[in-house]
Design a protein around this motif. Structure first.
Motif, mmCIF file in Angstrom:
data_model
loop_
_atom_site.group_PDB
_atom_site.id
_atom_site.type_symbol
_atom_site.label_atom_id
_atom_site.label_comp_id
_atom_site.label_asym_id
_atom_site.label_seq_id
_atom_site.Cartn_x
_atom_site.Cartn_y
_atom_site.Cartn_z
ATOM 1 N N SER A 37 0.286 51.228 21.055
ATOM 2 C CA SER A 37 -0.852 50.469 20.758
ATOM 3 C C SER A 37 -0.943 49.158 21.456
ATOM 4 N N GLN A 38 -0.205 48.391 21.651
ATOM 5 C CA GLN A 38 -0.313 47.285 22.303
ATOM 6 C C GLN A 38 -0.599 47.419 23.774
ATOM 7 N N LEU A 39 -0.441 48.441 24.459
ATOM 8 C CA LEU A 39 -0.749 48.581 25.946
ATOM 9 C C LEU A 39 -2.287 49.196 25.977
ATOM 10 N N GLU A 40 -2.652 49.873 24.803
ATOM 11 C CA GLU A 40 -4.116 50.338 24.631
ATOM 12 C C GLU A 40 -4.978 48.894 24.397
ATOM 13 N N ARG A 41 -4.450 47.960 23.644
ATOM 14 C CA ARG A 41 -4.996 46.870 23.302
ATOM 15 C C ARG A 41 -5.357 46.230 24.666
ATOM 16 N N ALA A 42 -4.156 46.047 25.333
ATOM 17 C CA ALA A 42 -4.228 45.041 26.649
ATOM 18 C C ALA A 42 -5.174 45.625 27.627
ATOM 19 N N ARG A 45 -8.797 45.134 26.711
ATOM 20 C CA ARG A 45 -9.255 43.584 26.822
ATOM 21 C C ARG A 45 -9.285 43.141 28.374
ATOM 22 N N ALA A 46 -8.255 43.806 29.227
ATOM 23 C CA ALA A 46 -8.450 43.760 30.735
ATOM 24 C C ALA A 46 -9.873 44.510 31.321
ATOM 25 N N ALA A 47 -10.083 45.576 30.894
ATOM 26 C CA ALA A 47 -11.445 46.199 31.162
ATOM 27 C C ALA A 47 -12.527 45.269 31.076
ATOM 28 N N VAL A 66 -6.869 41.774 36.938
ATOM 29 C CA VAL A 66 -6.827 42.840 35.806
ATOM 30 C C VAL A 66 -5.219 42.726 35.311
ATOM 31 N N VAL A 67 -4.307 42.848 36.391
ATOM 32 C CA VAL A 67 -2.826 43.001 36.174
ATOM 33 C C VAL A 67 -2.549 41.762 35.196
ATOM 34 N N ALA A 68 -2.990 40.534 35.379
ATOM 35 C CA ALA A 68 -2.812 39.319 35.064
ATOM 36 C C ALA A 68 -3.206 39.450 33.442
ATOM 37 N N ALA A 69 -4.506 39.986 33.435
ATOM 38 C CA ALA A 69 -5.081 39.994 32.147
ATOM 39 C C ALA A 69 -4.475 41.053 31.154
ATOM 40 N N VAL A 70 -3.783 42.174 31.637
ATOM 41 C CA VAL A 70 -3.135 42.954 30.970
ATOM 42 C C VAL A 70 -1.646 42.490 30.273
ATOM 43 N N ASN A 71 -0.896 41.695 31.109
ATOM 44 C CA ASN A 71 0.014 40.917 30.954
ATOM 45 C C ASN A 71 -0.145 39.753 29.895
ATOM 46 N N ASP A 72 -1.250 39.097 29.892
ATOM 47 C CA ASP A 72 -1.550 38.005 29.002
ATOM 48 C C ASP A 72 -1.522 38.578 27.681
ATOM 49 N N LEU A 74 -0.175 41.330 26.534
ATOM 50 C CA LEU A 74 1.077 42.080 25.949
ATOM 51 C C LEU A 74 2.095 40.937 25.615
ATOM 52 N N PRO A 75 2.536 41.192 24.149
ATOM 53 C CA PRO A 75 3.349 40.112 23.745
ATOM 54 C C PRO A 75 4.962 40.158 24.046
ATOM 55 N N ALA A 76 5.219 41.474 24.154
ATOM 56 C CA ALA A 76 6.984 41.033 24.330
ATOM 57 C C ALA A 76 7.238 41.717 25.967
ATOM 58 N N SER A 77 6.256 42.616 26.601
ATOM 59 C CA SER A 77 6.951 42.870 27.818
ATOM 60 C C SER A 77 5.805 42.784 28.928
ATOM 61 N N GLU A 78 6.237 42.789 30.216
ATOM 62 C CA GLU A 78 5.289 42.810 31.301
ATOM 63 C C GLU A 78 5.105 44.106 32.024
ATOM 64 N N VAL A 79 4.042 44.219 32.448
ATOM 65 C CA VAL A 79 3.731 45.468 33.140
ATOM 66 C C VAL A 79 3.665 45.333 34.784
ATOM 67 N N ALA A 80 4.277 46.028 35.464
ATOM 68 C CA ALA A 80 4.205 45.761 37.089
ATOM 69 C C ALA A 80 2.779 45.974 37.693
ATOM 70 N N PRO A 81 2.398 45.471 38.832
ATOM 71 C CA PRO A 81 1.361 45.770 39.218
ATOM 72 C C PRO A 81 0.910 47.281 39.534
ATOM 73 N N ALA A 82 2.146 48.135 39.969
ATOM 74 C CA ALA A 82 1.921 49.211 40.367
ATOM 75 C C ALA A 82 1.755 50.099 39.130
ATOM 76 N N GLY A 83 1.927 49.477 37.861
ATOM 77 C CA GLY A 83 1.531 50.452 36.772
ATOM 78 C C GLY A 83 0.379 50.356 36.209
ATOM 79 N N VAL A 84 -0.508 49.464 36.959
ATOM 80 C CA VAL A 84 -1.974 49.363 36.356
ATOM 81 C C VAL A 84 -2.872 49.849 37.547
ATOM 82 N N ALA A 85 -3.822 50.970 36.961
ATOM 83 C CA ALA A 85 -4.682 51.737 38.028
ATOM 84 C C ALA A 85 -5.960 51.153 37.329
ATOM 85 N N VAL A 86 -6.958 50.619 38.188
ATOM 86 C CA VAL A 86 -8.291 50.352 37.990
ATOM 87 C C VAL A 86 -9.391 50.894 38.643
#
Length: 151
Positions: A37-42, A45-47, A66-72, A74-86
């Motif tokens: 649910s946190q990934l969905e929310r992030a 918000r990034a979109a 967009v990667v920075a907005a996703v990671n901003d 996410l409360p507990a973890s961080e997603v690598a740039p390769a894990g974000v498709a836009v």
């Protein structure tokens, strides 16, 4: 006359491991649902961040933004740039190495963000092994926002 001294200890020894196992499984799945649910929310918000222009009329439609907005978000973890498709209506936004110094573009139609994250919980590795999956468990979240015109 029957002797039942120690019967409660035997019952306790039989029930407690099962109880601890069930609580652990419930905790793992609760953690999994919370992370998803946190990934969905992030992602949502990034979109929206990429689809809505700033007050000066520019868009933050760069992969690194967009990667920075996703990671901003996410409360507990961080997603690598390769894990974000836009992508938008024109197609996928190419993934770049961050920081990206290129000028941000204007998205067309909509912005869709899909985030993939590998679970880093030790229970996920055990569960993957029990299910016979050699690869680590991954979860995804996605969000989409309609592009708004610049003011």
């Amino acid at each position: 006359m029957t002797r039942d001294s120690g019967a409660a200890s035997v019952e306790f020894a039989l029930v407690v491991p099962l109880f601890v196992f069930l609580v652990g499984v419930a905790g793992f799945f609760a953690w999994h649902v919370y992370t998803e649910s946190q990934l969905e929310r992030a992602a949502q918000r990034a979109a929206r961040y990429a689809a809505v222009p700033a007050t000066d009329g520019t868009y933050a439609y760069r992969h690194c933004d967009v990667v920075a907005a996703v990671n901003d978000h996410l409360p507990a973890s961080e997603v690598a740039p390769a894990g974000v498709a836009v992508n938008d209506a024109a197609g996928a936004l190419p993934a770049t190495t961050c920081p990206d110094t290129g000028a941000p573009a204007r998205p067309r139609g909509y912005v869709h963000v899909r985030v993939t994250h590998v679970l880093d919980n030790p229970f996920s590795n055990v569960l993957s092994a029990l299910l016979g999956r050699p690869d680590p468990m991954t979860i995804t979240g996605s969000g989409e926002a309609r592009v708004e015109d610049a003011p």
